[in-house]
Design a protein around this motif. Structure first.
Motif, short mmCIF file in Angstrom:
data_model
loop_
_atom_site.label_atom_id
_atom_site.label_comp_id
_atom_site.label_asym_id
_atom_site.label_seq_id
_atom_site.Cartn_x
_atom_site.Cartn_y
_atom_site.Cartn_z
N GLN A 37 0.83 -1.33 -0.10
CA GLN A 37 -0.02 0.16 0.07
C GLN A 37 0.93 1.18 0.06
O GLN A 37 1.70 1.45 0.92
N MET A 38 0.93 2.04 -1.05
CA MET A 38 1.66 3.14 -1.36
C MET A 38 1.04 4.47 -0.49
O MET A 38 -0.28 4.36 -0.37
N PRO A 39 1.92 5.20 0.24
CA PRO A 39 1.28 6.12 1.16
C PRO A 39 0.31 7.01 0.35
O PRO A 39 -0.69 7.54 1.10
N ASN A 40 0.62 7.43 -0.80
CA ASN A 40 -0.41 8.38 -1.43
C ASN A 40 -1.21 7.82 -2.21
O ASN A 40 -1.84 8.50 -3.24
N ARG A 41 -1.59 6.66 -2.11
CA ARG A 41 -2.54 5.84 -2.97
C ARG A 41 -3.79 6.39 -3.04
O ARG A 41 -4.25 6.49 -4.47
N ASN A 42 -4.29 7.18 -2.27
CA ASN A 42 -5.60 7.92 -2.36
C ASN A 42 -5.37 9.33 -2.53
O ASN A 42 -6.38 10.19 -2.07
N GLY A 43 -4.32 9.96 -2.86
CA GLY A 43 -3.99 11.17 -3.19
C GLY A 43 -4.31 11.75 -4.48
O GLY A 43 -3.83 12.81 -4.87
#
Lengths: 418, 187
Positions: free
Chosen positions: B161-167
């Protein structure tokens, strides 16, 4: 060399001697010969493949920036000479591709994957279309100011990441009909043959609409730095979609999410706290190419203000010009042909009275989108003011703000965006 | 297939046209073998489809990074001269956002794809699958996304899960033909 060829060469030499004599004989009223010295180029050289006059020195190389940009200040008409088409990126040498070895593979969610040779592609029904190709970062007049404190000086620096060519090739939609496209497919990814194999995802609907797989540019094969022997032309979309040295197209049901749709091209929106992911079409944009920054008007009197307008959304419908800093606007004349997703030349007669003047243009395209001021751009782009745009290190792409040029009393012209 | 008569019922005409659209029109180009497609197809999708066998850890990647990447991206991945690869988390909302793999990239698969496709510059294609997995693991580890001992392979990489996936907005990119946007700007 056969007899016929020797005869031809003799003829060319004889013709050159005559031409040389004639040049020597032409003198201006003051008695001075026109042209200070004889050209050193031998006639055979420039007859085999034409050269421009040695008095024409316009180049896309700019010693102040490694990026090469189209010298729009010298442009006439709407076609950019292939040799002056901007190049991005410039840090890679174009690959040296043998067209006899080059192949295009179309695969993925298709009924019949196919490999085409260049010869086969050229046998297919072809089309020629005039379109601009523009980098997403084009029109950023503020970029240089952030780097070294000064606004970009010339129109080559401010808007030179656009160029317009006649492209010849086959419609991608036709190739995709050859392979058949499966029902669930919605995207494709196109990939180049250069060492780093740059790739970009493109909506299938666009591919089926008007995307070209081009082998010709301005009446000759596409130049190596523009993608020889084969490239994609995605009309109106950000330049990065127009994959050069095209070798592969894979049909997909989602974007491939490779580097070009991940790192640089999304816009980080200050008002949303999130990034606008995909941006496709370049907005309506126009710029006066004469008189423009860095040029000098020799005296008061008549000048034809001229420039270019274009839009990724369609055809240019209207260009207005202001000579008083935007207080009043008048319609410019649009030069035919006015084509969809193509540079359109505009002209506006002007008598310069010798006073300070601020010249600018704004265009409207045929979906009624109008070119914004810098303030309007900032508001829509991310709820920011011009101050933010002047200082931010956030990457701002797709700037299509109105570009003012200020003519001073001494006739010098400079960038007056701020 | 051809439509021989204009008098055929409309339904038949429509199905005839649909069938024609699915039929090769020019019969040019040749059918590639499955092996040819495998050799050409280097695409990796966000679910990891296309990732080859192989694996690597951050520890293995550290030495490789030093030899293959540090010259352009800096010893710590932050100092350049080329783009920073590490850090930047928490800066996206500021006036100086630092976009790195760790702070910005939504999918871990993109890291593998890009190293495999285009790195190192002038030696593109020289890294083995194991080496690409190892460098990917090293960059993820240094960005604080995985542990040093985590093994990265075709199975584990897409699950990260990449930190900015929902960015990103909109969550699903789409394009509409002749869409009217204010001033032609995406907003």
């Amino acid at each position: 060399m056969n007899t016929k060829e020797r005869g031809r060469r003799r003829f060319l030499k004889g013709g050159a001697a005559l031409a040389g004599l004639a040049v020597g004989e032409i003198r201006s009223a003051s008695g001075q010969a026109i042209g200070s010295e004889r050209p050193e180029v031998r006639p055979e050289d420039f007859r085999a493949y034409g050269e421009r006059s040695r008095f024409v020195t316009s180049v896309r190389r700019d010693p102040r920036n490694p990026n090469s940009r189209t010298p729009l200040q010298d442009s006439v008409g709407i076609i950019t000479p292939s040799a002056l088409h901007f190049m991005v990126p410039t840090w890679i040498d174009p690959p040296d591709i043998d067209p006899w070895q080059h192949r295009l593979l179309i695969h993925g969610m298709v009924d019949r994957p196919l490999i085409f040779s260049m010869e086969e592609l050229k046998r297919l029904p072809s089309v020629s279309r005039i379109h601009f190709v523009e980098c997403a970062g084009s029109g950023d007049s503020l970029e240089e100011r952030k780097k070294n404190g000064m606004l970009a000086e010339t129109v080559q620096r401010t808007h030179g990441l656009t160029a317009c060519s006649e492209w010849t090739g086959v419609l991608l939609s036709m190739l995709l009909r050859e392979t058949g496209v499966q029902k669930e497919a919605t995207w494709l990814v196109a990939e180049g043959a250069e060492p780093r194999k740059r790739s970009k995802s493109i909506p299938l609907e666009k591919a089926m609409d008007d995307v070209l797989v081009a082998y010709g540019q301005n009446g000759e094969p596409v130049r190596p730095e523009q993608g020889y022997p084969l490239r994609l032309v995605v009309p109106g979309f950000e330049g990065v979609h127009n994959i050069k040295w095209l070798r592969r197209i894979k049909v997909l049901d989602q974007p491939s999410m490779e580097k070009e749709e991940t790192s640089h091209y999304p816009t980080q929106r200050p008002d949303l706290g999130k990034a606008r992911w995909f941006q496709f079409e370049m907005g309506p944009k126009s710029v006066i190419t004469f008189p423009s920054g860095g040029q000098r008007l020799p005296s008061r009197g008549f000048y034809e203000i001229t420039g270019l307008a274009w839009s990724g959304g369609g055809a240019i419908q209207r260009v207005e010009v202001s000579t008083d800093g935007g207080r009043t606007w008048k319609d410019a004349e649009l030069q035919e042909p006015v084509l969809r997703m193509a540079h359109t030349r505009f002209r506006f007669p002007w008598n310069w009275d010798g006073d300070e003047a601020v010249l600018q243009s704004r265009c409207t395209d045929d979906v009624e989108a109008i070119q914004p001021t810098l303030a309007e751009f900032g508001r829509i782009w991310g709820g920011v003011d011009s101050e933010y745009l002047k200082t931010t290190r956030n990457k701002v792409n797709h700037i299509n703000a109105i570009q003012p040029w200020k003519v001073s009393r001494d006739g010098s012209v400079r960038n007056a965006l701020l | 297939m051809r439509c021989y008569s204009l008098l055929v019922p409309l339904v038949a005409l429509a199905s005839c046209a649909a069938a024609r659209a699915q039929t090769p029109l020019h019969n040019l180009g040749r059918t590639p073998s499955a092996e040819e497609i495998r050799a050409w197809d280097i695409s990796i999708n966000p679910e990891g489809k296309g990732l080859p066998p192989g694996s690597g850890t951050a520890k293995q990647g550290e030495t490789l990074y030093e030899h293959k990447c540090a010259r352009c991206h800096g010893k710590t991945g932050t100092e350049g001269p080329n783009e920073p690869l590490i850090g930047g988390q928490g800066t996206l909302q500021t006036e100086r956002p630092v976009r790195t793999i760790g702070s910005f990239w939504p999918f871990a698969t993109t890291i593998w794809d890009y190293i495999n496709r285009g790195m190192p510059q002038y030696e593109e294609g020289s890294l083995s699958a194991d080496q690409v997995y190892a460098i990917t693991a090293f960059l993820l580890y240094r960005n604080g996304i995985i542990h040093e001992s985590d093994v990265i392979d075709a199975n584990s990489l897409p699950k990260i899960q990449m930190p900015n996936r929902n960015g990103f907005v909109p969550p699903k990119p789409e394009w509409k033909r002749r869409e009217k946007r204010p001033f032609g700007i995406y907003h």
